[in-house]
Scaffold this motif. Structure first.
Motif, short mmCIF file in Angstrom:
data_model
loop_
_atom_site.label_atom_id
_atom_site.label_comp_id
_atom_site.label_asym_id
_atom_site.label_seq_id
_atom_site.Cartn_x
_atom_site.Cartn_y
_atom_site.Cartn_z
N GLN A 1 39.52 38.94 -5.97
CA GLN A 1 39.40 37.97 -4.88
C GLN A 1 38.22 38.35 -3.99
O GLN A 1 38.13 39.49 -3.54
N PHE A 2 37.37 37.38 -3.74
CA PHE A 2 36.25 37.54 -2.82
C PHE A 2 36.63 36.71 -1.59
O PHE A 2 36.66 35.48 -1.67
N ARG A 3 36.98 37.39 -0.50
CA ARG A 3 37.52 36.74 0.69
C ARG A 3 36.51 36.74 1.84
O ARG A 3 35.93 37.77 2.15
N ARG B 1 31.15 38.42 7.30
CA ARG B 1 31.85 39.54 6.68
C ARG B 1 32.67 39.01 5.50
O ARG B 1 33.20 37.91 5.55
N TYR B 2 32.75 39.85 4.47
CA TYR B 2 33.61 39.52 3.34
C TYR B 2 34.29 40.78 2.83
O TYR B 2 33.88 41.90 3.12
N GLY B 3 35.37 40.57 2.09
CA GLY B 3 36.09 41.67 1.47
C GLY B 3 36.39 41.32 0.02
O GLY B 3 36.35 40.16 -0.38
N VAL B 4 36.69 42.36 -0.75
CA VAL B 4 37.02 42.19 -2.17
C VAL B 4 38.38 42.84 -2.40
O VAL B 4 38.61 43.98 -1.97
N LYS C 1 36.75 28.87 4.53
CA LYS C 1 36.99 29.20 5.93
C LYS C 1 37.37 30.68 5.98
O LYS C 1 37.74 31.28 4.96
N ILE C 2 37.28 31.28 7.16
CA ILE C 2 37.67 32.69 7.31
C ILE C 2 39.13 32.84 6.85
O ILE C 2 40.00 32.06 7.23
N GLY C 3 39.36 33.83 6.00
CA GLY C 3 40.68 34.09 5.43
C GLY C 3 40.88 33.52 4.05
O GLY C 3 41.81 33.89 3.34
#
Length: 175
Positions: A4-6, A12-15, A163-165
């Motif tokens: 998941q690429f969030r 900012r992003y997270g994996v 969107k964020i999230g």
């Protein structure tokens, strides 16, 4: 394995890595935020298309950390359990990283080539079927570059709309 690429913040992003029977692994914030495509998403597409099974995502699929991901459930473990798991995970990850040096280097070079070609295509300056002067020491074919650029086009549209999230989820390897 699902990845998941969030979009986790304004810039900012997270994996998050989801593997059956194992705790989720995560990296947030992840480096290389870009409003059109996160850096790690480009790595994922390149490694999957080129079959770099010992690149970062292949190492994670094999049970390692890729030198960058951390288990999410560490807070629920006792100190002893967490320490034992960390030693085991570190040992396995080091072995996978040593074995994957060639694929990891190939991934970095290929990301450079594909990302530059994709940006040129987006700007209308690409000159297919050539690689627009980009370094191509990995012998990536023009067909592979075209397929990856097409996929990056699709993913970019989805990424920009998040969107964020919210997240994009991709499967390793492609089924």
């Amino acid at each position: 394995m699902d990845v998941q690429f969030r979009r986790s913040g304004t810039r900012r992003y997270g994996v998050t890595i989801l593997r059956p029977g194992l705790p989720p692994f995560t990296k947030d914030p992840a480096p290389g935020f870009d409003e059109y495509l996160p850096h790690d998403l480009i790595h994922f597409i390149v490694e999957r298309e080129l079959g770099l099974t010992q690149g970062i995502f292949g190492q994670v699929a094999a049970g390692g950390t890729g030198g960058t991901f951390l288990p999410e459930d560490s807070e629920s473990l006792t100190t002893r359990e967490a320490s034992r798991r960390q030693r085991s995970l570190s040992k396995r990850s080091e072995k996978l990283m040593r074995a994957g040096r060639r694929d990891t280097a190939a991934s970095e070079e290929a990301v450079y080539v594909v990302h530059n070609e994709w940006k040129l295509r987006r700007s209308g300056k690409a000159t297919p079927p050539a690689v627009s002067g980009a370094k191509n020491s990995n012998r990536i074919t023009t067909d592979q570059i075209a397929r990856m650029c097409d996929e990056l086009d699709e993913l970019s549209q989805k990424w920009v709309a998040l969107k964020i999230g919210e997240a994009i989820t991709l499967t390793w390897p492609k089924s």
